[in-house]
Design a protein around this motif. Structure first.
Motif, PDB file in Angstrom:
ATOM      1  N   ARG A   4       0.876  -1.165   0.029  1.00 40.14           N
ATOM      2  CA  ARG A   4      -0.127  -0.040   0.007  1.00 40.14           C
ATOM      3  C   ARG A   4       0.885   1.357  -0.091  1.00 40.14           C
ATOM      4  O   ARG A   4       2.162   1.202   0.296  1.00 40.14           O
ATOM      5  CB  ARG A   4      -1.145  -0.198   1.228  1.00 40.14           C
ATOM      6  CG  ARG A   4      -0.206   0.039   2.582  1.00 40.14           C
ATOM      7  CD  ARG A   4      -1.558  -0.502   3.744  1.00 40.14           C
ATOM      8  NE  ARG A   4      -0.779  -0.637   4.783  1.00 40.14           N
ATOM      9  CZ  ARG A   4      -0.675   0.440   5.810  1.00 40.14           C
ATOM     10  NH1 ARG A   4      -0.467   1.599   5.488  1.00 40.14           N
ATOM     11  NH2 ARG A   4       0.191   0.109   6.835  1.00 40.14           N
ATOM     12  N   PRO A  47      -7.428   4.727   5.827  1.00 41.41           N
ATOM     13  CA  PRO A  47      -7.560   3.427   5.281  1.00 41.41           C
ATOM     14  C   PRO A  47      -8.915   3.510   4.391  1.00 41.41           C
ATOM     15  O   PRO A  47      -8.678   2.504   3.386  1.00 41.41           O
ATOM     16  CB  PRO A  47      -8.580   2.803   6.619  1.00 41.41           C
ATOM     17  CG  PRO A  47      -7.752   3.453   7.840  1.00 41.41           C
ATOM     18  CD  PRO A  47      -7.672   4.924   7.473  1.00 41.41           C
ATOM     19  N   HIS A  91      -6.762   3.664   1.239  1.00 35.07           N
ATOM     20  CA  HIS A  91      -6.318   2.481   0.800  1.00 35.07           C
ATOM     21  C   HIS A  91      -7.121   1.619   0.454  1.00 35.07           C
ATOM     22  O   HIS A  91      -6.765   0.542  -0.513  1.00 35.07           O
ATOM     23  CB  HIS A  91      -5.370   1.863   2.231  1.00 35.07           C
ATOM     24  CG  HIS A  91      -4.511   2.755   2.515  1.00 35.07           C
ATOM     25  ND1 HIS A  91      -3.407   3.102   1.749  1.00 35.07           N
ATOM     26  CD2 HIS A  91      -4.120   3.195   3.923  1.00 35.07           C
ATOM     27  CE1 HIS A  91      -2.667   3.797   2.798  1.00 35.07           C
ATOM     28  NE2 HIS A  91      -2.902   3.837   3.924  1.00 35.07           N
ATOM     29  N   ALA A  92      -8.410   1.342   0.701  1.00 34.74           N
ATOM     30  CA  ALA A  92      -9.437   0.459   0.359  1.00 34.74           C
ATOM     31  C   ALA A  92      -9.500   0.675  -1.298  1.00 34.74           C
ATOM     32  O   ALA A  92      -9.817  -0.301  -1.879  1.00 34.74           O
ATOM     33  CB  ALA A  92     -10.464   0.416   1.006  1.00 34.74           C
ATOM     34  N   VAL A 114      -4.270  -4.326  10.362  1.00 34.30           N
ATOM     35  CA  VAL A 114      -4.947  -3.147   9.697  1.00 34.30           C
ATOM     36  C   VAL A 114      -5.367  -3.503   8.257  1.00 34.30           C
ATOM     37  O   VAL A 114      -6.239  -3.046   7.897  1.00 34.30           O
ATOM     38  CB  VAL A 114      -3.681  -2.180   9.668  1.00 34.30           C
ATOM     39  CG1 VAL A 114      -3.815  -1.004   8.600  1.00 34.30           C
ATOM     40  CG2 VAL A 114      -3.369  -1.383  10.950  1.00 34.30           C
ATOM     41  N   VAL A 121      -8.935  -4.292   8.275  1.00 34.62           N
ATOM     42  CA  VAL A 121      -9.770  -3.378   8.387  1.00 34.62           C
ATOM     43  C   VAL A 121      -9.838  -2.502   7.023  1.00 34.62           C
ATOM     44  O   VAL A 121     -11.205  -2.299   6.591  1.00 34.62           O
ATOM     45  CB  VAL A 121      -9.131  -1.974   9.433  1.00 34.62           C
ATOM     46  CG1 VAL A 121     -10.075  -0.744   9.403  1.00 34.62           C
ATOM     47  CG2 VAL A 121      -9.300  -2.641  10.841  1.00 34.62           C
ATOM     48  N   ILE A 122      -8.719  -2.342   6.336  1.00 34.11           N
ATOM     49  CA  ILE A 122      -8.881  -1.995   5.035  1.00 34.11           C
ATOM     50  C   ILE A 122      -9.757  -2.957   4.017  1.00 34.11           C
ATOM     51  O   ILE A 122     -10.323  -2.669   3.128  1.00 34.11           O
ATOM     52  CB  ILE A 122      -7.667  -1.964   4.308  1.00 34.11           C
ATOM     53  CG1 ILE A 122      -6.504  -0.836   5.231  1.00 34.11           C
ATOM     54  CG2 ILE A 122      -7.469  -1.749   2.842  1.00 34.11           C
ATOM     55  CD1 ILE A 122      -5.294  -0.563   4.851  1.00 34.11           C
ATOM     56  N   ASP A 143      -0.900   6.179  10.358  1.00 30.33           N
ATOM     57  CA  ASP A 143      -1.745   4.974  10.474  1.00 30.33           C
ATOM     58  C   ASP A 143      -2.435   4.292  11.557  1.00 30.33           C
ATOM     59  O   ASP A 143      -3.629   4.097  11.360  1.00 30.33           O
ATOM     60  CB  ASP A 143      -0.877   3.729   9.633  1.00 30.33           C
ATOM     61  CG  ASP A 143      -0.707   4.268   8.127  1.00 30.33           C
ATOM     62  OD1 ASP A 143      -1.374   4.892   7.521  1.00 30.33           O
ATOM     63  OD2 ASP A 143       0.239   3.360   7.522  1.00 30.33           O
ATOM     64  N   VAL A 160      -6.447   4.338  11.928  1.00 27.44           N
ATOM     65  CA  VAL A 160      -7.188   2.902  12.130  1.00 27.44           C
ATOM     66  C   VAL A 160      -7.993   2.941  13.198  1.00 27.44           C
ATOM     67  O   VAL A 160      -9.049   2.314  13.100  1.00 27.44           O
ATOM     68  CB  VAL A 160      -6.362   1.843  11.846  1.00 27.44           C
ATOM     69  CG1 VAL A 160      -6.941   0.466  12.247  1.00 27.44           C
ATOM     70  CG2 VAL A 160      -5.605   1.556  10.405  1.00 27.44           C
ATOM     71  N   VAL A 164     -11.447   4.517  12.693  1.00 23.74           N
ATOM     72  CA  VAL A 164     -12.383   3.926  11.731  1.00 23.74           C
ATOM     73  C   VAL A 164     -13.463   3.413  12.533  1.00 23.74           C
ATOM     74  O   VAL A 164     -13.364   2.543  13.463  1.00 23.74           O
ATOM     75  CB  VAL A 164     -11.781   2.704  11.007  1.00 23.74           C
ATOM     76  CG1 VAL A 164     -12.817   2.069  10.253  1.00 23.74           C
ATOM     77  CG2 VAL A 164     -10.757   3.218  10.012  1.00 23.74           C
TER      78      VAL A 164
END
Length: 211
Positions: free
Chosen positions: A3, A18, A21-22, A42, A45-46, A134, A138, A141
């Motif tokens: 990433r 995040p 990143h997704a 992490v 989560v992504i 990060d 995170v 989120v």
């Protein structure tokens, strides 16, 4: 894949969260086609954000111990993460990483013969970005399991056999319960799919092989 800001991928001018990143992962999958996705920590989560935002691109998501404070509140763990952020802000990256490791993976066993991959390029900028940006991103989120269910993606929450009782494992348990699924346990601890590459790969093939 790496990433943004990690390994072979350039960071760009500004840190992204995040959700971005997704979306990056979705851009890759748009070329490869719908795929099974495995995310650890992490990455889980992504992966969950990917499933919610781009469900047509994910056949199965294996979400291994996603750190989700919105599902499991643990004041002691949150205080530990506060301390991680404080150490990182003081540029004590080593101290921050050691504390974060103690909070998550501790001294979990590794598979016989396991050798970690050497870092690609200079790891310090990626570590600095991870700890300073990060980790707090995170923690902020919030993912509603109802939205995950509504995505229609087959999501398999997993936890490590060696990490039972720890916060991330409990997050995976609650996620599994909210999704109406049983938690699947994989070899190793929080980083089990990495530290147990042979046994972990066999288990993961069993989880995604039918998709």
């Amino acid at each position: 894949y790496d990433r943004r800001g990690v390994g072979r991928s350039p960071a760009g001018p500004d840190p992204v969260g995040p959700a971005a990143h997704a979306d990056d992962a979705a851009a890759l999958l748009a070329d490869t086609g719908p795929s099974a996705v495995v995310g650890v920590g992490v990455g889980a989560v992504i992966g969950l954000l990917l499933a919610v935002r781009h469900p047509d691109l994910v056949t199965t998501l294996v979400a291994h111990e996603p750190p989700l404070p919105g599902l499991v509140r643990d004041p002691d763990h949150e205080a530990g993460l506060d301390r991680v952020e404080e150490l990182a802000a003081r540029d004590d990256l080593g101290g921050a990483l050691r504390l974060l490791t103690a909070l998550t993976s501790r001294e979990d066993p590794v598979e016989p013969g396991y050798r970690p991959e050497p870092p690609s390029g200079d790891p310090e900028p990626a570590l600095r970005r991870f700890l300073l940006h990060d980790v707090p991103a995170v923690r902020a989120v919030r993912i509603d399991p109802d939205d995950v269910t509504a995505s229609g993606v087959r999501v398999v929450p997993t936890g490590g056999l060696e990490s039972r009782g720890r916060w991330e494992h409990r997050c995976a348990e609650v996620l599994a319960s909210r999704l109406g699924r049983g938690l699947v346990e994989l070899p190793g601890g929080h980083d089990g799919p990495v530290t147990h590459p042979v046994a972990g790969a066999a288990a993961l093939r069993g989880l995604v092989g039918g998709t």
